[in-house]
Design an enzyme around this catalytic site. Sequence first.
Site, PDB file in Angstrom:
ATOM      1  N   SER A  84      -2.591  -3.442 -11.671  1.00  0.00           N
ATOM      2  CA  SER A  84      -3.269  -3.886 -10.448  1.00  0.00           C
ATOM      3  C   SER A  84      -3.358  -2.833  -9.353  1.00  0.00           C
ATOM      4  O   SER A  84      -4.256  -2.886  -8.517  1.00  0.00           O
ATOM      5  CB  SER A  84      -2.603  -5.154  -9.907  1.00  0.00           C
ATOM      6  N   GLU A 107      -4.466 -11.407   8.072  1.00  0.00           N
ATOM      7  CA  GLU A 107      -3.055 -11.098   8.288  1.00  0.00           C
ATOM      8  C   GLU A 107      -2.598 -10.266   7.102  1.00  0.00           C
ATOM      9  O   GLU A 107      -3.213 -10.291   6.027  1.00  0.00           O
ATOM     10  CB  GLU A 107      -2.196 -12.357   8.409  1.00  0.00           C
ATOM     11  N   LYS A 124      -7.279  -5.231  -4.511  1.00  0.00           N
ATOM     12  CA  LYS A 124      -7.545  -6.002  -3.291  1.00  0.00           C
ATOM     13  C   LYS A 124      -8.907  -5.698  -2.657  1.00  0.00           C
ATOM     14  O   LYS A 124      -9.499  -6.547  -2.018  1.00  0.00           O
ATOM     15  CB  LYS A 124      -6.425  -5.759  -2.274  1.00  0.00           C
TER      16      LYS A 124
END
Length: 393
Positions: free
Chosen positions: A378, A112, A90
């Site tokens: 990931s 958010e 991310k």
Amino acid sequence: MKSNSQSKPGYYGKFGGAYIPELLFNNVDELQKNYERIIRTTEFQKQFKTLLKDYVGRPTPLYFSDALSAKYKAKIFLKREDLNHTGAHKINNALGQALLAKMMGKQKIVAETGAGQHGVAVATACTLLGLSCVVFMGETDIARQAPNVARMKMLGATVIPSLSGTKTLKDATNDAIRYWINHADDTHYIIGSVVGPHPYPDIVAKFQSVISKEIKIQLKKQTGDAEPDYVIACVGGGSNAAGAFYHFLGSKKTKLIGAEAAGMGIHSHETAATLMVGSVGIIHGAKTYLMQNKDGQITEPYSISAGLDYPGIGPLHAYLHETKQATYYAVTDREALDAAKELIHLDGIIPALESAHAFALLPKMKFKPSDVVVINLSGRGDKDMETYLKFIL
Ligand SMILES: *Cc1c(COP(=O)(O)O)cnc(C)c1O
């Protein structure tokens, strides 16, 4: 995306677009008009590359697993996104968008977050680049994700509880969008996956595409061929999968495989396997598959992993699914837990629960011994220790 997947700007076949309320036109329009030009500048490219290298720790290793290769009778490589700063892929996107925002003259970021992983990545990027940071999070999620809330606050972000609806991700999304509408002049909204109105899916895919760019270089070095037979990744909104697939789109050799979260099973109503049980509609400003009832109401998703618990899927994946350029499978909670346990014991790696869904496809595939398989790992499993202790000890 590449020419073969983006048919006209903002669309992947019939999927994508920007289905937004009029109040958002100016915000989205400003981004659409500027993002490609800014991302292409040498200044952006140079800064982004340096940050990915020296701050995030890229390139992440491409690790050949002897144990998994022996067990599944193929050549299995893991792309180690779990070794990135903040523990997952991310950060690639959060840093890219924070840098883009800064070059667009914005001083403030709004985002958010559901589980808090995206919020932590955004708060980190904002601290680094000197941007102020507001994160909306459902009150229910704030209670469930205390460690990530503490991280965001420690990093200087303002975490605002969303008090409407179920007090979870979709309520936080509404609040973040409202905030963005009211602060368009100085604020950029960072979306955390390849979802939302154009240009977000394209922006996020571009920033995550560094994953497949590195895989190609590393595979070429390690096997002599830049293209693997398989790339496997888990799919929530679809950003780590988009990044892992990106430079293999259109390849005649590489099969692209996605793992959706089946939760308790695709027929259980406790699921997040959007492509398996969903239908085409509009969610968060994009035309794509989503989980909805007969009246078009979005149904509540469920997965043991918070990062896959999303009722939609990025329009790129809807398109790859429909055109059979990628194949998607559903993986249950139990299968993901078993796969995590196996990876922990065979390789000494505790994966994020999300990533464990990708590993759970290994027993379902029929590999040839010569097949080269890349699994995108990931993220790391630190955040999931409580679940692991409960279910796999
Ligand atoms: C958030 C998250 C995901 C799911 O998001 P995508 O956009 O589908 O990649 C997957 N893995 C990890 C480790 C995550 O934190």
